[in-house]
Scaffold this active site. Structure first.
Site, PDB file in Angstrom:
ATOM      1  N   CYS A 101       0.862  -1.173   0.000  1.00  0.00           N
ATOM      2  CA  CYS A 101       0.000   0.000   0.000  1.00  0.00           C
ATOM      3  C   CYS A 101       0.902   1.229   0.000  1.00  0.00           C
ATOM      4  O   CYS A 101       1.949   1.247   0.641  1.00  0.00           O
ATOM      5  CB  CYS A 101      -0.936   0.111   1.192  1.00  0.00           C
ATOM      6  SG  CYS A 101      -2.100  -1.231   1.338  1.00  0.00           S
ATOM      7  N   LYS A 144       5.784  -4.344  -4.318  1.00  0.00           N
ATOM      8  CA  LYS A 144       7.236  -4.248  -4.218  1.00  0.00           C
ATOM      9  C   LYS A 144       7.725  -4.322  -2.778  1.00  0.00           C
ATOM     10  O   LYS A 144       8.745  -4.915  -2.488  1.00  0.00           O
ATOM     11  CB  LYS A 144       7.665  -2.916  -4.853  1.00  0.00           C
ATOM     12  CG  LYS A 144       9.154  -2.702  -4.915  1.00  0.00           C
ATOM     13  CD  LYS A 144       9.742  -3.426  -6.084  1.00  0.00           C
ATOM     14  CE  LYS A 144      11.255  -3.368  -6.097  1.00  0.00           C
ATOM     15  NZ  LYS A 144      11.826  -4.512  -6.788  1.00  0.00           N
ATOM     16  N   ASN A 152      -1.447   2.467   5.648  1.00  0.00           N
ATOM     17  CA  ASN A 152      -0.600   1.371   5.167  1.00  0.00           C
ATOM     18  C   ASN A 152      -0.180   0.578   6.393  1.00  0.00           C
ATOM     19  O   ASN A 152       0.402   1.141   7.317  1.00  0.00           O
ATOM     20  CB  ASN A 152       0.612   1.966   4.446  1.00  0.00           C
ATOM     21  CG  ASN A 152       1.735   0.959   4.227  1.00  0.00           C
ATOM     22  OD1 ASN A 152       2.903   1.311   4.248  1.00  0.00           O
ATOM     23  ND2 ASN A 152       1.391  -0.291   4.018  1.00  0.00           N
ATOM     24  N   GLY A 153      -0.519  -0.712   6.399  1.00  0.00           N
ATOM     25  CA  GLY A 153      -0.165  -1.538   7.561  1.00  0.00           C
ATOM     26  C   GLY A 153      -1.331  -2.435   7.923  1.00  0.00           C
ATOM     27  O   GLY A 153      -2.254  -2.624   7.121  1.00  0.00           O
ATOM     28  N   GLU A 174       7.116 -15.240 -11.007  1.00  0.00           N
ATOM     29  CA  GLU A 174       6.416 -14.044 -10.530  1.00  0.00           C
ATOM     30  C   GLU A 174       5.929 -13.138 -11.657  1.00  0.00           C
ATOM     31  O   GLU A 174       4.956 -12.424 -11.482  1.00  0.00           O
ATOM     32  CB  GLU A 174       7.253 -13.260  -9.517  1.00  0.00           C
ATOM     33  CG  GLU A 174       8.471 -12.587 -10.061  1.00  0.00           C
ATOM     34  CD  GLU A 174       9.277 -11.892  -8.970  1.00  0.00           C
ATOM     35  OE1 GLU A 174       8.700 -11.418  -7.993  1.00  0.00           O
ATOM     36  OE2 GLU A 174      10.510 -11.824  -9.118  1.00  0.00           O
ATOM     37  N   ARG A 184       3.799  -0.307  -4.927  1.00  0.00           N
ATOM     38  CA  ARG A 184       3.558  -0.827  -3.583  1.00  0.00           C
ATOM     39  C   ARG A 184       2.232  -1.578  -3.476  1.00  0.00           C
ATOM     40  O   ARG A 184       1.927  -2.170  -2.440  1.00  0.00           O
ATOM     41  CB  ARG A 184       3.555   0.318  -2.570  1.00  0.00           C
ATOM     42  CG  ARG A 184       4.861   1.076  -2.505  1.00  0.00           C
ATOM     43  CD  ARG A 184       4.746   2.212  -1.522  1.00  0.00           C
ATOM     44  NE  ARG A 184       4.591   1.744  -0.174  1.00  0.00           N
ATOM     45  CZ  ARG A 184       5.586   1.462   0.656  1.00  0.00           C
ATOM     46  NH1 ARG A 184       6.822   1.621   0.258  1.00  0.00           N
ATOM     47  NH2 ARG A 184       5.358   1.038   1.868  1.00  0.00           N
ATOM     48  N   TRP A 225      -2.853  -2.675  -1.599  1.00  0.00           N
ATOM     49  CA  TRP A 225      -2.566  -4.107  -1.752  1.00  0.00           C
ATOM     50  C   TRP A 225      -3.363  -4.772  -0.642  1.00  0.00           C
ATOM     51  O   TRP A 225      -3.034  -4.616   0.538  1.00  0.00           O
ATOM     52  CB  TRP A 225      -1.070  -4.369  -1.600  1.00  0.00           C
ATOM     53  CG  TRP A 225      -0.688  -5.781  -1.876  1.00  0.00           C
ATOM     54  CD1 TRP A 225      -0.361  -6.320  -3.087  1.00  0.00           C
ATOM     55  CD2 TRP A 225      -0.573  -6.848  -0.926  1.00  0.00           C
ATOM     56  NE1 TRP A 225      -0.058  -7.653  -2.945  1.00  0.00           N
ATOM     57  CE2 TRP A 225      -0.188  -7.998  -1.630  1.00  0.00           C
ATOM     58  CE3 TRP A 225      -0.770  -6.949   0.455  1.00  0.00           C
ATOM     59  CZ2 TRP A 225       0.011  -9.227  -1.010  1.00  0.00           C
ATOM     60  CZ3 TRP A 225      -0.583  -8.172   1.076  1.00  0.00           C
ATOM     61  CH2 TRP A 225      -0.191  -9.296   0.344  1.00  0.00           C
ATOM     62  N   HIS A 234      16.888 -37.026  -6.372  1.00  0.00           N
ATOM     63  CA  HIS A 234      16.190 -37.472  -5.160  1.00  0.00           C
ATOM     64  C   HIS A 234      14.698 -37.154  -5.235  1.00  0.00           C
ATOM     65  O   HIS A 234      14.032 -37.107  -4.214  1.00  0.00           O
ATOM     66  CB  HIS A 234      16.820 -36.824  -3.923  1.00  0.00           C
ATOM     67  CG  HIS A 234      18.265 -37.192  -3.750  1.00  0.00           C
ATOM     68  ND1 HIS A 234      18.664 -38.443  -3.358  1.00  0.00           N
ATOM     69  CD2 HIS A 234      19.402 -36.485  -3.976  1.00  0.00           C
ATOM     70  CE1 HIS A 234      19.990 -38.495  -3.332  1.00  0.00           C
ATOM     71  NE2 HIS A 234      20.460 -37.313  -3.707  1.00  0.00           N
ATOM     72  N   GLU A 294      16.721 -18.112  -7.891  1.00  0.00           N
ATOM     73  CA  GLU A 294      16.341 -16.760  -8.297  1.00  0.00           C
ATOM     74  C   GLU A 294      15.757 -16.757  -9.721  1.00  0.00           C
ATOM     75  O   GLU A 294      14.776 -16.073 -10.000  1.00  0.00           O
ATOM     76  CB  GLU A 294      17.558 -15.823  -8.179  1.00  0.00           C
ATOM     77  CG  GLU A 294      17.353 -14.407  -8.653  1.00  0.00           C
ATOM     78  CD  GLU A 294      16.227 -13.646  -7.946  1.00  0.00           C
ATOM     79  OE1 GLU A 294      15.686 -14.143  -6.951  1.00  0.00           O
ATOM     80  OE2 GLU A 294      15.886 -12.557  -8.436  1.00  0.00           O
ATOM     81  N   LYS A 331      12.044 -15.461 -10.676  1.00  0.00           N
ATOM     82  CA  LYS A 331      11.797 -14.402 -11.669  1.00  0.00           C
ATOM     83  C   LYS A 331      10.745 -14.871 -12.666  1.00  0.00           C
ATOM     84  O   LYS A 331       9.838 -14.134 -13.005  1.00  0.00           O
ATOM     85  CB  LYS A 331      13.072 -14.056 -12.453  1.00  0.00           C
ATOM     86  CG  LYS A 331      14.106 -13.196 -11.794  1.00  0.00           C
ATOM     87  CD  LYS A 331      13.722 -11.778 -11.525  1.00  0.00           C
ATOM     88  CE  LYS A 331      12.980 -11.645 -10.241  1.00  0.00           C
ATOM     89  NZ  LYS A 331      13.668 -11.504  -9.019  1.00  0.00           N
TER      90      LYS A 331
HETATM   91  C1  F6R Z   1      11.105 -10.760  -6.077  1.00  0.00           C
HETATM   92  C2  F6R Z   1      11.189  -9.761  -5.042  1.00  0.00           C
HETATM   93  C3  F6R Z   1      10.815 -10.137  -3.661  1.00  0.00           C
HETATM   94  C4  F6R Z   1      11.646  -9.356  -2.648  1.00  0.00           C
HETATM   95  C5  F6R Z   1      11.146  -9.639  -1.232  1.00  0.00           C
HETATM   96  C6  F6R Z   1      11.994  -8.949  -0.186  1.00  0.00           C
HETATM   97  O1  F6R Z   1      11.519 -10.285  -7.310  1.00  0.00           O
HETATM   98  O2  F6R Z   1      11.516  -8.631  -5.300  1.00  0.00           O
HETATM   99  O3  F6R Z   1      10.923 -11.503  -3.460  1.00  0.00           O
HETATM  100  O4  F6R Z   1      12.975  -9.717  -2.773  1.00  0.00           O
HETATM  101  O5  F6R Z   1       9.827  -9.209  -1.101  1.00  0.00           O
HETATM  102  O6  F6R Z   1      11.998  -7.579  -0.377  1.00  0.00           O
HETATM  103  P1  F6R Z   1      13.125  -6.657   0.236  1.00  0.00           P
HETATM  104  O7  F6R Z   1      14.408  -7.005  -0.426  1.00  0.00           O
HETATM  105  O8  F6R Z   1      12.670  -5.271  -0.057  1.00  0.00           O
HETATM  106  O9  F6R Z   1      13.163  -6.959   1.699  1.00  0.00           O
END
Ligand code: F6R
Length: 614
Positions: A2, A609, A101-102, A494, A27, A75, A510, A487, A491
């Protein structure tokens, strides 16, 4: 998650707020809303499900004339994304509007009490409880908005960044924070507030970061005032922002994600600047140099992080264990906090977070500090909570990352962890000085090598067309490149919504090997390192089961080239520095597959984000 934004000044509040919401949309983007007090004294509240553009469409023929307002991009946590659940929420008598936000943890209890006092609720949100509570207190005590907010916050358990306006007072915004970020921008004639500084960077560079338990009173024609929950006035600490508008724009790229992928040679140079000097012979990391004894004597390092940052942390474990011979544990922050962690004063806890605001990582930081460990924060967002709550730390300095899928922050994190490992190794003399200098020299070459790897762009684009409609993917890697496999899989899933699993290549036999057939492509990260021979046999195992293979190999590789269906070549690089290089083609692959599928790569569904809720 948010985003909230507020404005009080001489300009058009609507324009500032809408632009601000666009900046904060990363956000959360399931609904958006705005509340403004018009010059005629009307509290106009407009809300729309979906992205900010839906709100703009709704507002086209509405009265948006105002010089004060608050806005929100959501969000969803409590209640589905809908017009009704969107913020701002307002009190039943229409006197107050509030954005939040929260999460308010005791909202159910408060709601029951307010209902007993005759309040009616219209939404399913925790936020509506807060605005009704403030108005209830204000009427009952016949007190000011500030006093009512303070009293209400004493009754609330949870995390919040809030901003409240009143219909009958077009000259005041009251804002407060606890565990969710809030920053105030101070212009000449205008004051702004937002979840981060991006909505007001074009108007002012002066920012005040609110601390937990602080309430700000923004009053027209008056200097900003900040109080704690006991009503004691706090000192105002104005910081100068290090942000530029161009960092917040796509700069000719079709998406922020692609811009950020291509920015990596530059961001990595920024990240290294002043830290790897004298041709690589000197490693200078202030956070270590200022705390030499702590790093010399540490018996264990625990890294806490979430998501992509957790993957970077795993690479950090390999780096620190190899270079410094200190045992390292990597924990999901969300699990760490509830796992009865055992920490001592000899432990260093590293909190790794791009945003510096991830709720679970922040909670882990607080636990670690309470237990007496030394906490080192590695973050990207300057002025965010984690750098402020930790004993020391380092910024990754890659500039704002706006695409929801992390790319340049991941490579920046790996770079800082590499520099950190080298700095500790130098301090503890756990690696010969010549070896440190040799790796330092290679580190300086990494941005150029990334530039080189980015030339794979067209090749990856073509390759992506073959795999756009695959339904599952397996990503395999070993050693330093096992976290890269994790990773790469994250990517892809998501942003393209294709199921993908990352696995240590040798673990495949396994269990996951049962999944392999002609429909299941595997992406295998197989540079020429000390595990090369072993991964060649993993590649053969996949091929023998009919799976197609995309392999990331070192330039000139002829063995895997003869087995895999496709190879993407990367330049030779020392094993411990390879993850930054091998992750680049995987970023491009996920990007193009998602684009081919018509997905919004910058704003994937259900994600945000900055995850500021548990
Ligand atoms: C994936 C991604 C998330 C963040 C995670 C932690 O592409 O960006 O998995 O890595 O939400 O976020 P931070 O690094 O801001 O604590």
């Amino acid at each position: 998650m948010c985003g909230i934004v507020g404005y009080l000044g001489n300009g058009n509040a609507y324009d500032v707020l809408i632009k601000g919401l666009h900046r904060l949309e990363y956000r959360g983007y399931d609904s958006a809303g705005i509340a403004m007090v018009s010059p005629a004294g009307k509290l106009n509240v407009f809300k729309a499900k979906g992205k900010v553009e839906n709100l703009e469409t709704l507002c086209k023929d509405k009265d948006t004339n105002a010089t004060i307002g608050i806005a929100h991009t959501r969000w969803a946590t409590h209640g589905e994304p809908s017009d009704t659940n969107a913020h701002p929420h307002y009190s039943e008598d229409g006197e107050l509007a509030l954005v939040h936000n929260g999460t308010i943890e005791n909202y159910k209890l408060l709601r029951d009490v307010l209902e007993e006092h005759g309040c009616t609720f219209h939404s399913e949100t925790d936020t509506e409880v807060l605005v009704q509570l403030i108005e209830y207190i204000k009427v009952k005590n016949n007190c000011s908005l500030l006093d009512a907010v303070r009293e209400a916050l004493h009754q609330v358990v949870g995390a919040y960044a809030i901003a409240v306006i009143e219909k009958n007072n077009p000259d005041t915004i009251v804002a407060a924070r606890q565990s969710s970020p809030l920053v105030i921008g101070i212009g000449e004639d205008d004051t702004f507030l937002a979840s981060d500084a991006t909505p007001f960077v074009e108007y002012t560079q002066n920012a005040v970061y609110l601390k937990d338990g602080e309430i700000a009173v923004i009053q027209r024609g008056e200097p900003l005032k900040i109080f704690d929950l006991d009503n004691c006035e706090s000192k105002i600490d104005v910081k100068t922002l290090e942000l530029t508008i161009s960092q917040l724009e796509k700069g000719g790229y079709p998406s922020f994600m692609l811009k950020e992928i291509f920015e990596q040679p530059t961001t990595l140079r920024e990240c290294i600047r002043g830290r790897v000097v004298d041709g690589g012979r000197k490693i200078l990391l202030n956070g270590v140099l200022d705390n030499k004894e702590v790093f010399k004597n540490a018996k264990r390092i625990v890294i806490v992080a979430c998501g992509t940052s957790w993957h970077a942390s795993l690479i950090g474990k390999y780096l620190i264990q190899e270079m410094c011979h200190i045992p390292v544990e990597v924990e999901y922050a969300s699990e760490f906090r509830y796992s009865c962690p055992v920490l001592t004063k000899d432990d260093i806890v590293i909190a790794l977070s791009q945003s510096g605001e991830t709720a679970d990582t922040l909670a882990a930081v607080k636990i670690a500090r309470d237990m007496g460990a030394f906490v080192f924060g590695i973050s990207n967002a300057v002025g965010s909570s984690i750098p402020r709550e930790t004993d020391s730390g380092a910024y990754i300095h890659v500039g704002p990352e706006i695409g929801v899928a992390s790319t340049k922050a991941f490579t920046g994190q790996v770079m800082v962890l590499t520099i950190l490992a080298l700095a500790i190794a130098e301090l503890r003399e756990s690696m010969p000085q010549e070896k440190v200098a040799e790796l330092g020299k290679h580190l300086l070459e990494i941005p150029e090598l990334v530039e080189h790897v980015l030339k794979l762009d067209e090749e990856v684009k073509r390759l992506s067309l073959i795999y756009t409609y695959a339904r599952n993917f397996l990503y395999l890697g070993r050693g330093y490149n096992y976290p890269v496999a994790l990773e790469g899989a994250l990517k892809l899933k998501e942003i393209s919504y294709i199921h993908a699993e990352g696995y240590p290549a040798a673990e495949m036999k396994h269990g996951p090997i049962a999944l392999i057939d002609a429909e299941m492509p595997s992406v295998i990260i197989a540079p020429q390192d000390h595990l090369y021979e072993k991964i060649v046999s993993n590649v053969q195992q996949v091929k023998a089961r009919g799976g197609s293979i995309i392999a990331i190999v070192t330039e000139g590789d002829s063995v895997i080239r003869n087995i895999a269906d496709h190879v993407l070549e990367i330049p030779e690089v020392p094993e411990c520095l390879s993850p930054i290089i091998t992750s680049i083609p995987l970023q491009l692959l996920s990007y193009y597959i998602a684009v081919n599928k018509g997905k919004n790569v910058d704003m994937p569904r259900n994600l945000a984000k900055s995850v500021t809720v548990e």
